[in-house]
Design an enzyme around this catalytic site. Structure first.
Site, PDB file in Angstrom:
ATOM      1  N   ASP A 125     -45.381 -71.616  10.730  1.00 33.15           N
ATOM      2  CA  ASP A 125     -46.487 -71.396   9.794  1.00 33.15           C
ATOM      3  C   ASP A 125     -46.037 -71.235   8.355  1.00 33.15           C
ATOM      4  O   ASP A 125     -46.869 -71.165   7.455  1.00 33.15           O
ATOM      5  CB  ASP A 125     -47.269 -70.139  10.208  1.00 33.15           C
ATOM      6  CG  ASP A 125     -48.019 -70.364  11.496  1.00 33.15           C
ATOM      7  OD1 ASP A 125     -48.558 -71.459  11.666  1.00 33.15           O
ATOM      8  OD2 ASP A 125     -48.053 -69.453  12.338  1.00 33.15           O
ATOM      9  N   HIS A 161     -40.400 -64.429  15.076  1.00 29.30           N
ATOM     10  CA  HIS A 161     -41.034 -65.069  16.225  1.00 29.30           C
ATOM     11  C   HIS A 161     -40.630 -64.322  17.481  1.00 29.30           C
ATOM     12  O   HIS A 161     -39.496 -63.870  17.580  1.00 29.30           O
ATOM     13  CB  HIS A 161     -40.592 -66.538  16.326  1.00 29.30           C
ATOM     14  CG  HIS A 161     -41.486 -67.341  17.194  1.00 29.30           C
ATOM     15  ND1 HIS A 161     -41.330 -67.394  18.556  1.00 29.30           N
ATOM     16  CD2 HIS A 161     -42.566 -68.088  16.901  1.00 29.30           C
ATOM     17  CE1 HIS A 161     -42.277 -68.158  19.062  1.00 29.30           C
ATOM     18  NE2 HIS A 161     -43.045 -68.585  18.086  1.00 29.30           N
TER      19      HIS A 161
HETATM   20  N1  CMC Z   1     -41.599 -59.039   8.366  1.00 31.66           N
HETATM   21  C1  CMC Z   1     -40.904 -57.876   8.404  1.00 31.66           C
HETATM   22  N2  CMC Z   1     -40.394 -57.341   9.528  1.00 31.66           N
HETATM   23  C2  CMC Z   1     -40.591 -58.026  10.674  1.00 31.66           C
HETATM   24  C3  CMC Z   1     -41.301 -59.247  10.714  1.00 31.66           C
HETATM   25  C4  CMC Z   1     -41.811 -59.754   9.505  1.00 31.66           C
HETATM   26  N3  CMC Z   1     -42.503 -60.899   9.485  1.00 31.66           N
HETATM   27  N4  CMC Z   1     -41.358 -59.696  11.995  1.00 31.66           N
HETATM   28  C5  CMC Z   1     -40.700 -58.801  12.730  1.00 31.66           C
HETATM   29  N5  CMC Z   1     -40.241 -57.787  11.935  1.00 31.66           N
HETATM   30  C6  CMC Z   1     -39.416 -56.637  12.364  1.00 31.66           C
HETATM   31  C7  CMC Z   1     -40.254 -55.595  13.084  1.00 31.66           C
HETATM   32  O1  CMC Z   1     -40.772 -54.636  12.177  1.00 31.66           O
HETATM   33  C8  CMC Z   1     -39.243 -55.009  14.043  1.00 31.66           C
HETATM   34  O2  CMC Z   1     -38.395 -54.149  13.307  1.00 31.66           O
HETATM   35  P1  CMC Z   1     -37.756 -52.832  14.014  1.00 31.66           P
HETATM   36  O3  CMC Z   1     -36.894 -53.382  15.117  1.00 31.66           O
HETATM   37  O4  CMC Z   1     -37.007 -52.180  12.927  1.00 31.66           O
HETATM   38  O5  CMC Z   1     -38.913 -52.037  14.501  1.00 31.66           O
HETATM   39  C9  CMC Z   1     -38.411 -56.228  14.455  1.00 31.66           C
HETATM   40  O6  CMC Z   1     -38.487 -57.128  13.338  1.00 31.66           O
HETATM   41  C10 CMC Z   1     -38.912 -56.934  15.716  1.00 31.66           C
HETATM   42  O7  CMC Z   1     -40.278 -57.275  15.510  1.00 31.66           O
HETATM   43  P2  CMC Z   1     -41.416 -57.205  16.627  1.00 31.66           P
HETATM   44  O8  CMC Z   1     -42.734 -57.025  15.956  1.00 31.66           O
HETATM   45  O9  CMC Z   1     -41.014 -56.212  17.664  1.00 31.66           O
HETATM   46  O10 CMC Z   1     -41.289 -58.634  17.244  1.00 31.66           O
HETATM   47  P3  CMC Z   1     -42.393 -59.350  18.104  1.00 31.66           P
HETATM   48  O11 CMC Z   1     -41.694 -60.343  18.946  1.00 31.66           O
HETATM   49  O12 CMC Z   1     -43.275 -58.366  18.787  1.00 31.66           O
HETATM   50  O13 CMC Z   1     -43.322 -60.087  16.999  1.00 31.66           O
HETATM   51  C11 CMC Z   1     -44.185 -61.667  15.491  1.00 31.66           C
HETATM   52  C12 CMC Z   1     -43.213 -61.413  16.656  1.00 31.66           C
HETATM   53  C13 CMC Z   1     -44.311 -63.167  15.241  1.00 31.66           C
HETATM   54  C14 CMC Z   1     -45.588 -61.144  15.847  1.00 31.66           C
HETATM   55  C15 CMC Z   1     -43.640 -60.953  14.226  1.00 31.66           C
HETATM   56  O14 CMC Z   1     -42.359 -61.459  13.884  1.00 31.66           O
HETATM   57  C16 CMC Z   1     -44.592 -61.044  13.041  1.00 31.66           C
HETATM   58  O15 CMC Z   1     -45.501 -60.232  12.910  1.00 31.66           O
HETATM   59  N6  CMC Z   1     -44.404 -62.072  12.142  1.00 31.66           N
HETATM   60  C17 CMC Z   1     -45.311 -62.282  11.062  1.00 31.66           C
HETATM   61  C18 CMC Z   1     -46.553 -63.031  11.556  1.00 31.66           C
HETATM   62  C19 CMC Z   1     -46.254 -64.496  11.850  1.00 31.66           C
HETATM   63  O16 CMC Z   1     -45.626 -65.193  11.047  1.00 31.66           O
HETATM   64  N7  CMC Z   1     -46.776 -64.984  12.997  1.00 31.66           N
HETATM   65  C20 CMC Z   1     -46.628 -66.395  13.388  1.00 31.66           C
HETATM   66  C21 CMC Z   1     -45.784 -66.586  14.602  1.00 31.66           C
HETATM   67  S1  CMC Z   1     -45.326 -68.296  14.842  1.00 31.66           S
HETATM   68  C22 CMC Z   1     -46.795 -69.092  15.209  1.00 31.66           C
HETATM   69  C23 CMC Z   1     -47.279 -68.787  16.584  1.00 31.66           C
HETATM   70  O17 CMC Z   1     -46.677 -69.277  17.539  1.00 31.66           O
HETATM   71  O18 CMC Z   1     -48.269 -68.067  16.687  1.00 31.66           O
END
Ligand code: CMC
Length: 424
Positions: free
Chosen positions: A363, A306
């Site tokens: 989710d 998240h």
């Molecule tokens: N699986 C594997 N690796 C992950 C995941 C995941 N679900 N989420 C984040 N990471 C890794 C990412 O690759 C990065 O690694 P590194 O630092 O080595 O490059 C690190 O963790 C930080 O991730 P980020 O993408 O920079 O973080 P963000 O804040 O931009 O993204 C997120 C947040 C929710 C988009 C992401 O965690 C994600 O894609 N999760 C899966 C989709 C999901 O479940 N979304 C629902 C969110 S909750 C409902 C809502 O409010 O919408």
């Protein structure tokens, strides 16, 4: 005492006010940055940017805290009705009994949707994604309720709000019926909101319907848990569209489109698709864990991670418990619930996930409940939207009442320098 932050640039030092929130959240007020220094800030994804000062929802991602108007999320989920929480979010205080009754009755009075909306619904092809249909029907409602656009008095704003809450539950239920190829049910104003929603979604014309209290209690909790989450992608969309004075329904329709994506609300659909894939593949979660950690592979563990929570999402804990209760009451043994629990345990003990503070989010378990209620996977994000509606309305109303300026970020241009069409 006014606290200041100093910024130095080209031998000059500039002061900017420090803004302190109720819970000691700190920000630098840079409203005068460009006029004083000629500089702008660059923050793709707005990871460090506060777009507004808001008194609706407090979220402490480090400690897993979520509060609406000061009330803890588990207190609200366990002790309130969704309509009570909607009132709280939109108007700022828990309603008295009289105010709640009036609010519920005002919503009931608006529960008829223009019959021509059903023709629009019927014209969508079979298999149309429910989120696209929901966004379109929400926009279509504007033409049938034109008074909802220009709401420059408290009364008009209140009327637009109760109209939308009433009609949105009807069209959401209709989108569900369309997805299942079933006849549409109308609102039954003798029922409370959740029971009415349940009958509009689940009642069949060939049998009696009475709602199950475990199911309605789960739906009530799910909607409350999704009701607001401060300045996320869809809420920011609602505020920014509303800031152009596009109108409430148009702003919400844009928010629905933003919610649709799999990195936002669409994750609940993506989670179930992922769990089904793991099941078809023999149930070996460790292979998928490896893929999720492989930077050369696009796979991510859906329902994990998240932008704000770097600790357990408090909503996920409540939903996990509710999923257990619903499955038990309905006598359903769903193998994907075990796959989900295994995946969670593996991730919580895996260095990659621990180091990055990736925990199950809202989710991760919600889809398991919806699946048990025979709600099609593609409908899950519509259920999220139904819950998020009062939050979007509250945020839109706050933006209007604060007379916030039109949202219009700047950019750093990195394209070609001047050139013209004359050939050399
Ligand atoms: N699986 C594997 N690796 C992950 C995941 C995941 N679900 N989420 C984040 N990471 C890794 C990412 O690759 C990065 O690694 P590194 O630092 O080595 O490059 C690190 O963790 C930080 O991730 P980020 O993408 O920079 O973080 P963000 O804040 O931009 O993204 C997120 C947040 C929710 C988009 C992401 O965690 C994600 O894609 N999760 C899966 C989709 C999901 O479940 N979304 C629902 C969110 S909750 C409902 C809502 O409010 O919408």
């Amino acid at each position: 005492m006014d606290e200041k932050i100093k910024l130095s640039y080209e031998d000059k030092v500039y002061d900017f006010p420090l803004v302190r929130g109720t819970e000691n959240e700190l920000g630098i007020d840079i409203k005068t940055l460009r006029s004083k220094t000629g500089l702008i800030t660059l923050d793709p994804g707005y990871k460090n940017t506060g777009s507004c000062v808001s008194n609706i929802t407090y979220l402490d991602g480090e400690n897993g805290v979520l509060r609406y108007r000061g009330y803890d999320i588990d207190d609200l989920a366990n002790n309130s009705s969704f309509i009570e929480v909607s009132y709280l979010l939109v108007f700022g205080e828990m309603p008295s009994e009289d105010k709640l009754t009036k609010f519920e009755n005002d919503i009931r009075k608006e529960s008829l949707v223009h019959e021509d909306i059903t023709s629009i619904l019927k014209s969508f092809p079979h298999g149309a994604h429910p989120m696209g249909v929901l966004a379109s029907l929400t926009s279509a409602l504007i033409s049938f309720n034109p008074g909802s656009v220009d709401v420059n008095s408290d009364d008009k704003m209140y009327h637009a709000i109760v109209q939308l809450i009433a009609k949105f539950s009807v069209i959401s239920a209709w989108v569900h019926r369309k997805a299942k190829g079933l006849p549409l049910n109308y609102s039954d104003n003798s029922l409370p909101y959740i029971e009415n929603l349940a009958q509009m979604m689940f009642k069949n014309p060939n049998e009696e319907y009475s709602s199950n209290s475990v199911v309605t209690s789960a739906l009530n909790k799910l909607l409350i848990l999704h009701a607001d989450h401060e300045q996320n992608c869809s809420t920011s969309t609602v505020r920014i569209v509303g800031s152009s004075e596009a109108g409430l329904f148009a702003s919400i329709s844009a928010g629905i489109s933003a919610l649709w994506g799999r990195l936002h609300g669409g994750a609940n659909q993506a989670v179930i698709e992922m769990l089904e894939l793991i099941k078809r593949d023999g149930g070996d979660t460790s292979r998928f864990m490896e893929k999720a950690k492989d930077k050369n592979h696009p796979f991510r563990l859906m329902g994990f991670g998240h932008r704000v929570y770097k600790n357990f999402d408090p909503r996920a804990k409540i939903i996990k418990k509710t999923a257990d209760e619903v499955l038990k009451d309905l006598g359903i043994v769903d193998p994907i619930l075990n796959i989900a629990k295994n995946l969670e345990q593996e991730a919580l003990n895996d260095k990659y996930f621990v180091d990055r503070k990736l925990y199950p989010n809202v989710d991760f378990y919600s889809g398991i409940i919806y699946r048990a209620l025979e709600i099609p996977t593609e409908m899950f994000t519509v259920m999220f939207a139904l819950g998020r509606l009062p939050g979007w309305i509250a945020q839109w109303r706050e933006m209007k009442l604060n007379s916030e300026p039109i949202g219009r970020p700047r950019q750093i241009y990195s394209g070609s320098k001047y050139r013209n069409t004359e050939r050399a």
